[in-house]
Design a protein around this motif. Structure first.
Motif, PDB file in Angstrom:
ATOM      1  N   LEU A 132      -5.368  12.285 -10.881  1.00  0.00           N
ATOM      2  CA  LEU A 132      -4.142  11.885 -10.182  1.00  0.00           C
ATOM      3  C   LEU A 132      -4.239  12.209  -8.697  1.00  0.00           C
ATOM      4  N   ILE A 133      -3.985  11.198  -7.872  1.00  0.00           N
ATOM      5  CA  ILE A 133      -3.935  11.385  -6.418  1.00  0.00           C
ATOM      6  C   ILE A 133      -2.486  11.408  -5.928  1.00  0.00           C
ATOM      7  N   LYS A 134      -1.662  10.395  -6.349  1.00  0.00           N
ATOM      8  CA  LYS A 134      -0.285  10.320  -5.868  1.00  0.00           C
ATOM      9  C   LYS A 134       0.525   9.392  -6.769  1.00  0.00           C
ATOM     10  N   ARG A 135       1.779   9.772  -6.986  1.00  0.00           N
ATOM     11  CA  ARG A 135       2.718   8.916  -7.715  1.00  0.00           C
ATOM     12  C   ARG A 135       3.714   8.304  -6.733  1.00  0.00           C
ATOM     13  N   GLY A 136       4.347   7.217  -7.158  1.00  0.00           N
ATOM     14  CA  GLY A 136       5.403   6.599  -6.350  1.00  0.00           C
ATOM     15  C   GLY A 136       4.908   5.969  -5.069  1.00  0.00           C
ATOM     16  N   VAL A 137       3.744   5.346  -5.091  1.00  0.00           N
ATOM     17  CA  VAL A 137       3.173   4.711  -3.897  1.00  0.00           C
ATOM     18  C   VAL A 137       3.669   3.272  -3.810  1.00  0.00           C
ATOM     19  N   SER A 138       4.168   2.864  -2.660  1.00  0.00           N
ATOM     20  CA  SER A 138       4.679   1.510  -2.477  1.00  0.00           C
ATOM     21  C   SER A 138       3.535   0.507  -2.381  1.00  0.00           C
ATOM     22  N   HIS A 139       3.898  -0.774  -2.495  1.00  0.00           N
ATOM     23  CA  HIS A 139       2.881  -1.822  -2.415  1.00  0.00           C
ATOM     24  C   HIS A 139       2.244  -1.854  -1.026  1.00  0.00           C
ATOM     25  N   GLN A 140       3.043  -1.628   0.005  1.00  0.00           N
ATOM     26  CA  GLN A 140       2.501  -1.612   1.364  1.00  0.00           C
ATOM     27  C   GLN A 140       1.510  -0.473   1.536  1.00  0.00           C
ATOM     28  N   ASP A 141       1.852   0.699   0.998  1.00  0.00           N
ATOM     29  CA  ASP A 141       0.934   1.840   1.085  1.00  0.00           C
ATOM     30  C   ASP A 141      -0.326   1.599   0.273  1.00  0.00           C
ATOM     31  N   LEU A 142      -0.178   0.887  -0.841  1.00  0.00           N
ATOM     32  CA  LEU A 142      -1.352   0.574  -1.665  1.00  0.00           C
ATOM     33  C   LEU A 142      -2.351  -0.267  -0.876  1.00  0.00           C
ATOM     34  N   LYS A 143      -1.839  -1.210  -0.107  1.00  0.00           N
ATOM     35  CA  LYS A 143      -2.730  -2.049   0.688  1.00  0.00           C
ATOM     36  C   LYS A 143      -3.486  -1.227   1.726  1.00  0.00           C
ATOM     37  N   VAL A 144      -2.812  -0.208   2.264  1.00  0.00           N
ATOM     38  CA  VAL A 144      -3.484   0.675   3.226  1.00  0.00           C
ATOM     39  C   VAL A 144      -4.562   1.506   2.524  1.00  0.00           C
ATOM     40  N   LEU A 145      -4.233   2.022   1.344  1.00  0.00           N
ATOM     41  CA  LEU A 145      -5.188   2.847   0.595  1.00  0.00           C
ATOM     42  C   LEU A 145      -6.454   2.073   0.250  1.00  0.00           C
ATOM     43  N   LYS A 146      -6.321   0.783   0.038  1.00  0.00           N
ATOM     44  CA  LYS A 146      -7.479  -0.031  -0.316  1.00  0.00           C
ATOM     45  C   LYS A 146      -8.474  -0.186   0.826  1.00  0.00           C
ATOM     46  N   THR A 147      -8.075   0.258   2.021  1.00  0.00           N
ATOM     47  CA  THR A 147      -9.005   0.198   3.155  1.00  0.00           C
ATOM     48  C   THR A 147      -9.784   1.498   3.332  1.00  0.00           C
ATOM     49  N   PHE A 148      -9.451   2.539   2.552  1.00  0.00           N
ATOM     50  CA  PHE A 148     -10.097   3.842   2.701  1.00  0.00           C
ATOM     51  C   PHE A 148     -11.493   3.826   2.056  1.00  0.00           C
ATOM     52  N   SER A 162     -18.416  -0.421  -7.048  1.00  0.00           N
ATOM     53  CA  SER A 162     -17.017  -0.772  -7.310  1.00  0.00           C
ATOM     54  C   SER A 162     -16.091   0.292  -6.718  1.00  0.00           C
ATOM     55  N   SER A 163     -14.811  -0.059  -6.628  1.00  0.00           N
ATOM     56  CA  SER A 163     -13.812   0.860  -6.083  1.00  0.00           C
ATOM     57  C   SER A 163     -13.593   2.046  -7.017  1.00  0.00           C
ATOM     58  N   SER A 164     -13.352   3.206  -6.434  1.00  0.00           N
ATOM     59  CA  SER A 164     -13.061   4.412  -7.217  1.00  0.00           C
ATOM     60  C   SER A 164     -11.568   4.566  -7.481  1.00  0.00           C
ATOM     61  N   MET A 165     -10.758   3.643  -6.938  1.00  0.00           N
ATOM     62  CA  MET A 165      -9.309   3.771  -7.096  1.00  0.00           C
ATOM     63  C   MET A 165      -8.838   3.026  -8.344  1.00  0.00           C
ATOM     64  N   VAL A 166      -7.996   3.700  -9.108  1.00  0.00           N
ATOM     65  CA  VAL A 166      -7.328   3.088 -10.254  1.00  0.00           C
ATOM     66  C   VAL A 166      -5.829   3.129  -9.966  1.00  0.00           C
ATOM     67  N   SER A 167      -5.198   1.949  -9.867  1.00  0.00           N
ATOM     68  CA  SER A 167      -3.758   1.892  -9.575  1.00  0.00           C
ATOM     69  C   SER A 167      -3.010   1.405 -10.804  1.00  0.00           C
ATOM     70  N   VAL A 168      -1.984   2.145 -11.197  1.00  0.00           N
ATOM     71  CA  VAL A 168      -1.163   1.794 -12.359  1.00  0.00           C
ATOM     72  C   VAL A 168       0.217   1.395 -11.844  1.00  0.00           C
ATOM     73  N   ARG A 169       0.566   0.134 -12.068  1.00  0.00           N
ATOM     74  CA  ARG A 169       1.829  -0.393 -11.549  1.00  0.00           C
ATOM     75  C   ARG A 169       3.012   0.004 -12.421  1.00  0.00           C
ATOM     76  N   GLN A 170       4.093   0.396 -11.752  1.00  0.00           N
ATOM     77  CA  GLN A 170       5.367   0.658 -12.411  1.00  0.00           C
ATOM     78  C   GLN A 170       6.453  -0.010 -11.577  1.00  0.00           C
ATOM     79  N   ASN A 171       7.532  -0.439 -12.219  1.00  0.00           N
ATOM     80  CA  ASN A 171       8.609  -1.126 -11.511  1.00  0.00           C
ATOM     81  C   ASN A 171       9.805  -0.204 -11.319  1.00  0.00           C
ATOM     82  N   LYS A 172      10.303  -0.160 -10.105  1.00  0.00           N
ATOM     83  CA  LYS A 172      11.463   0.673  -9.782  1.00  0.00           C
ATOM     84  C   LYS A 172      12.643  -0.228  -9.425  1.00  0.00           C
ATOM     85  N   ARG A 173      13.784   0.005 -10.060  1.00  0.00           N
ATOM     86  CA  ARG A 173      14.985  -0.795  -9.810  1.00  0.00           C
ATOM     87  C   ARG A 173      15.753  -0.201  -8.638  1.00  0.00           C
ATOM     88  N   ILE A 174      16.086  -1.026  -7.655  1.00  0.00           N
ATOM     89  CA  ILE A 174      16.839  -0.545  -6.500  1.00  0.00           C
ATOM     90  C   ILE A 174      18.030  -1.457  -6.230  1.00  0.00           C
TER      91      ILE A 174
END
Length: 705
Positions: A132-148, A162-174
């Motif tokens: 686990l690196i971080k929970r609750g990451v937004s889609h915009q932040d995910l795009k930034v992380l993909k450049t690391f 291949s990429s070492s990042m594994v992203s698990v999508r969850q939906n948040k109601r706002i």
């Protein structure tokens, strides 16, 4: 048998048993492998590999004006696969892991780069694939992380990693507007279905997808593949009838009055007369900390004695049955009326003992309505209750959202019926209605006798295509004769011009309505506690109703009469709706502007282009700008509108004479000068000569009057 032979027999026997056992074990292994192998492999896989549900994105809820009331945004749980780069390429991992640690520390700012480095290297040494690196990451932040480094696929020489990042999508109601109509929007969970989210959950939820997950050491489940096996289908969108601006006005008006009256709870509903579409619905409760919050939908769920607002039903029934007319006289005496085991009293002593039915309604006389109903229906109370039932007042409205309170309009057949029931019902007691059910009654009168059910959802769409449309459901096409409805409308208008709602009338538009005050029952204590419910129900404009509204405020401590407690909410909201809904104003050509031939007022200075556009929309013409500004032309008749155009250049003193304070300050600041102001109104003089070039930052005195 000698000793040697005996020993050999035993050895051979032992050896034979061992061989037989070995053969049996080998045979069992073969059986497990080739006969029962598939079964046991399936059992093993079921314990380590499972199909997990991938949640679909819930559909959006839009307001009537297209604003987002509720939406789902993706959030991601970011994991790190420390073995994405094979062991034989440790040099590549070590080359890039330092940069990744520095990037993560700078981006999340929750750990130092050293802590991140230790985390990543430790995962590598333990061959962990789901750290686990971080929970609750937004889609915009995910795009930034993909450049690391290491978090994206890359090529090193001829080898691709291949990429070492594994992203698990969850939906948040706002809710973009936070608490705006929050209770009506609602929510849905395993236990409750509330509001639109609950009622239309089957549409909004969409169809879940599936992804194969594998359990690894520590009981952690990780995706078997980077992509899902079955993609989820996003939910449908709901188009609600709520108008964001009107909802905001309603909540502010109600919240303000709740604080002034120091009440426990209250609600307001604004509805379109012809369509039944609910434009605003607000509910507030005084919380334990003294703050007002939306915790319960009183408007649709709380059935209570409506009090004097129900007098409309009583008068309309008698008018439609031809038992009374608006000019029918009734003797109210000193404002008291004795009935079996009870005395009915008016809230104020009457100004005259004899009054017409219309006058009795306008001043909300309890004695007038109870006497008339008792006199006309006393011998046949079933006729009165049957009329009420014919309007559907005894049935729920069948709303599109759950939780509607059950109405109670009893008849002489009920066990609780007594000799007092008829007169009590006449002025709003011994029956239960929710505020919304009462509003439907008033809306029916405003709609010339056509009763329609309230509408909260007008359309369901999926991917922009209409799935289902909803229109007003007619409860009663003609609740009373046209003559009775017209008379009732005039009586409601009379309340606003001559009666208890006189202070709530507006000079800009007409309105019709009825004040209501009811004593609240307190369970076993009955009506002894002197707790009141203040209400006001009506519609506007009276001559061509577009909106109907009800306001109910319970247990106010600073006054309790409907006109002074609930009435101000009706007036404030109606004023704001009228000001914002230009369809209520008619065309400008039909409006009586400057009817007396008075000169059009001199306007303030500003942008000529913007002002010309406004004047054209209003039907005015503009002319002789410079001449009028210099005073050479003084004619400001309806043939033209004078205006002063202002051009601003830095370091050159502008002419702000004739401007309002805000425009003058803005103009001077843009030109680079500091203003000192004296007085109120518009600028009548300035200390610096217009057109003069001066140093930026020079002070200028502005005199207003």
């Amino acid at each position: 048998m000698n000793i040697r032979k005996s020993i050999l027999v035993r050895v051979y026997l032992a050896f034979g048993l061992m061989v037989f056992g070995a053969l049996a074990v080998f045979a069992k292994l073969l059986h497990l492998q080739y006969v029962d192998g598939k079964e046991w492999k399936a059992i093993a896989d079921s314990l380590t590999i499972q199909e997990r549900v991938v949640e679909a994105a819930r559909g959006n809820i839009f307001s009537n004006d297209g604003s987002l009331l509720a939406t789902s945004v993706p959030e991601y749980e970011i994991r790190f696969d420390a073995m994405a780069i094979p062991v034989e390429h440790n040099d590549v991992f070590n080359l890039k892991v330092d940069s990744l640690a520095i990037k993560l520390a700078g981006f999340f700012k929750d750990k130092s780069s050293r802590q991140y480095l230790n985390l990543l290297k430790d995962a590598r040494s333990k061959k962990q694939r789901y750290v686990l690196i971080k929970r609750g990451v937004s889609h915009q932040d995910l795009k930034v992380l993909k450049t690391f480094p290491l978090m994206r696929a890359f090529r090193e020489g001829r080898t691709r990693f291949s990429s070492s990042m594994v992203s698990v999508r969850q939906n948040k109601r706002i809710l973009p507007f936070t608490n705006l109509a929050a209770r009506t929007i609602g929510y849905k969970n395993d236990e409750y279905r509330v509001g639109l989210e609950g009622a239309y959950g089957d549409y909004i939820e969409g169809k879940s997808g599936a992804q194969m997950m594998q359990r690894i050491a520590g009981g952690v489940w990780v995706p078997l593949n980077r992509e899902v096996e079955v993609a989820p289908v996003d939910g449908s969108d709901i188009i609600a009838t709520i108008d964001v601006n009107m909802q905001d006005m309603a909540q502010r008006a109600l919240g303000k009055q709740m604080k002034i009256s120091n009440a426990d709870e209250g609600c307001v509903v604004l509805m379109e007369v012809a369509t039944g579409e609910v434009r605003a619905i607000a509910n507030v409760t005084k919380d334990t900390d003294g703050e007002y919050r939306e915790k319960f939908n009183y408007a649709i769920a709380q059935a209570a004695d409506p009090g004097s607002t129900f007098k409309l039903a009583s008068f309309l029934a008698a008018l439609d049955d031809g038992l009374i007319d608006t000019n029918t006289m009734v003797d109210v005496g000193n404002g008291t009326y004795k009935v079996p085991s009870h005395t009915i009293r008016d809230s104020h002593a009457p100004k005259k003992s004899m009054m017409t039915a219309k006058e009795g309604f306008e001043v909300s006389s309890n004695v007038a309505i109870t006497k008339l109903i008792n006199l006309k229906y006393g011998d046949n109370p079933s006729k009165f209750t049957s009329k009420l039932h014919s309007w559907g007042l005894n049935e729920p409205l069948g709303l599109q959202i759950p939780g509607e309170g059950k109405p109670v309009v009893k008849t002489p057949k009920n066990k609780s019926w007594s000799k007092l029931s008829l007169v009590q019902m006449a002025y709003g007691y011994e029956l239960l209605l929710t505020p919304l059910q009462t509003l439907v009654l008033y809306n029916g009168v405003a709609n010339d006798g056509k009763m329609v059910a309230p509408l909260f959802v007008k359309e369901i769409r999926h991917l922009g295509n209409t799935v289902e449309k909803f229109e007003a459901r007619v409860i009663n096409k003609e609740m009373a004769s046209k003559s009775a409805i017209t008379k009732m409308q005039r009586m409601l208008e009379g309340v606003m011009t001559e009666g208890t709602g006189k202070k709530l009338a507006s000079p800009l538009y007409t309105s019709a309505g009825k004040t209501g005050t009811a004593q609240m029952a307190d369970n076993a204590r009955g009506y002894r506690q002197r707790r009141y419910q203040s209400s006001f129900a009506g519609y506007f404009p009276a001559e061509n109703p577009k909106y109907s509204m009800i306001v109910v405020i319970r247990n106010p401590r600073n006054g309790y009469y409907g006109g002074s407690v609930a009435g101000p909410v009706f007036k404030e909201l109606a004023d704001m709706v009228y000001a914002n809904d230009l369809s209520l104003h008619g065309s400008f050509a039909k409006r009586n502007v400057n009817v007396a031939g008075v000169k059009t007022p001199l306007t303030l200075g500003g942008s000529k282009e913007a002002s010309t556009k406004v004047y054209e929309a209003l039907g005015f013409t503009s002319y002789n700008w410079n001449s009028i500004a210099q005073g050479a032309v003084t004619d400001t008749s309806k043939k033209g509108v004078p205006f002063i155009e202002v051009s601003v250049r830095e370091g050159v003193v502008p002419n702000v004479v004739g401007m309002g304070l805000i425009d003058a300050l803005y103009t001077m600041e843009n030109a680079g000068f500091k203003s000192q102001v004296d007085g109120k109104g518009k600028v009548i003089s300035q200390s610096l000569v217009p057109g003069e070039k001066l140093k930026i930052g020079t002070n200028v005195a502005l005199q207003l009057n």
